[in-house]
Design a protein around this motif. Structure first.
Motif, PDB file in Angstrom:
ATOM      1  N   CYS A   7      22.143  15.500  10.147  1.00 20.00           N
ATOM      2  CA  CYS A   7      22.466  14.489  11.153  1.00 20.00           C
ATOM      3  C   CYS A   7      23.940  14.645  11.559  1.00 20.00           C
ATOM      4  O   CYS A   7      24.813  14.769  10.701  1.00 20.00           O
ATOM      5  N   ALA A   9      26.017  12.446  12.873  1.00 19.53           N
ATOM      6  CA  ALA A   9      26.808  11.209  12.882  1.00 19.53           C
ATOM      7  C   ALA A   9      27.857  11.209  11.773  1.00 19.53           C
ATOM      8  O   ALA A   9      27.624  11.712  10.673  1.00 19.53           O
ATOM      9  N   CYS A  19      26.975  12.060   7.960  1.00 21.17           N
ATOM     10  CA  CYS A  19      25.697  11.579   7.442  1.00 21.17           C
ATOM     11  C   CYS A  19      24.964  12.742   6.764  1.00 21.17           C
ATOM     12  O   CYS A  19      24.895  13.844   7.301  1.00 21.17           O
ATOM     13  N   HIS A  29      22.540   5.484   8.622  1.00 25.91           N
ATOM     14  CA  HIS A  29      23.113   6.743   8.166  1.00 25.91           C
ATOM     15  C   HIS A  29      23.571   6.556   6.719  1.00 25.91           C
ATOM     16  O   HIS A  29      23.857   5.437   6.287  1.00 25.91           O
ATOM     17  N   ASP A  45      24.453   2.894  13.369  1.00 25.48           N
ATOM     18  CA  ASP A  45      24.907   3.699  14.514  1.00 25.48           C
ATOM     19  C   ASP A  45      25.986   2.991  15.321  1.00 25.48           C
ATOM     20  O   ASP A  45      26.972   3.600  15.723  1.00 25.48           O
ATOM     21  N   ASP A  46      25.786   1.698  15.550  1.00 26.26           N
ATOM     22  CA  ASP A  46      26.677   0.986  16.470  1.00 26.26           C
ATOM     23  C   ASP A  46      28.016   0.596  15.849  1.00 26.26           C
ATOM     24  O   ASP A  46      28.962   0.280  16.568  1.00 26.26           O
TER      25      ASP A  46
END
Length: 192
Positions: A7, A9, A19, A29, A45-46
């Motif tokens: 991933c 992120a 992540c 994550h 995520d946010d």
């Protein structure tokens, strides 16, 4: 074989780790600082700066490290076989078998157990905090109490322990088998 992708992120600035889950995963994550660390950081995520510390290890194993560990295991086995062949040539088949068995035993990395009826036999690593002796023989017990009934035999050889013991006392085994048969009959009848 599909290639595993990590991933992309990243967490916030406080920890700054990528992540360790597979790409396109569902949910939060997560990543651990190492492969054997008992906890991991988790973030949405946010808000990558909102970190939660949760139990369990989340560690991405790249395809290169998987191939490297396979190569290492093949090399380990090749060395073990060559060593046993050398012992066979120099000393004899019994010495080769002892060498091969001890080398295999001391290379254990995780527990392995086999259940046969009321008994189990297995090998596992001794906890490092107990400072295992080089060699010890003892009894296993049914519970942690000092006066608990003996259930089997344990042999410690360096960091590895071999154990053969009964899962339950003989008087409790018949009751356990009866309850197990009742549960199986209930499952078969559709009642859970």
């Amino acid at each position: 074989m599909r290639r595993r992708r990590q991933c992309p992120a990243w967490s916030g600035f406080a920890v700054g780790i990528q992540c360790a889950r597979l790409a396109k995963h569902d949910g939060l994550h997560g990543a651990s600082p190492s492969a054997d660390y008992g906890r991991h950081w988790s973030w949405p995520d946010d808000d990558p700066d909102h970190l939660d510390v949760l139990p369990g290890t989340v560690w991405f194993q790249s395809p290169a490290s998987v191939a490297h560990s396979r190569t290492f295991r093949v090399g380990e086995w090749a060395g073990r076989v060559v060593g046993a062949a050398a012992f066979w040539y120099l000393f004899g088949p019994i010495d080769a078998a002892v060498y091969f068995g001890l080398d295999l035993l001391l290379s254990v990395r995780r527990p392995h157990f086999v259940d046969v009826g009321r008994f189990t036999a297995g090998v596992f690593l001794v906890s490092r905090r107990n400072y295992p002796p080089i060699f010890a023989i003892g009894f296993t017990r049914y519970g942690p109490e000092a006066n608990a009934e003996r259930s089997g035999l344990q042999v410690i050889l360096g960091p590895v322990s071999l154990m053969v013991c009964a899962l339950l006392p003989r008087k409790d085994w018949a009751d356990y088998q009866r309850r197990k048969a009742e549960r199986a009959a209930q499952r078969k009848g559709g009642v859970r």
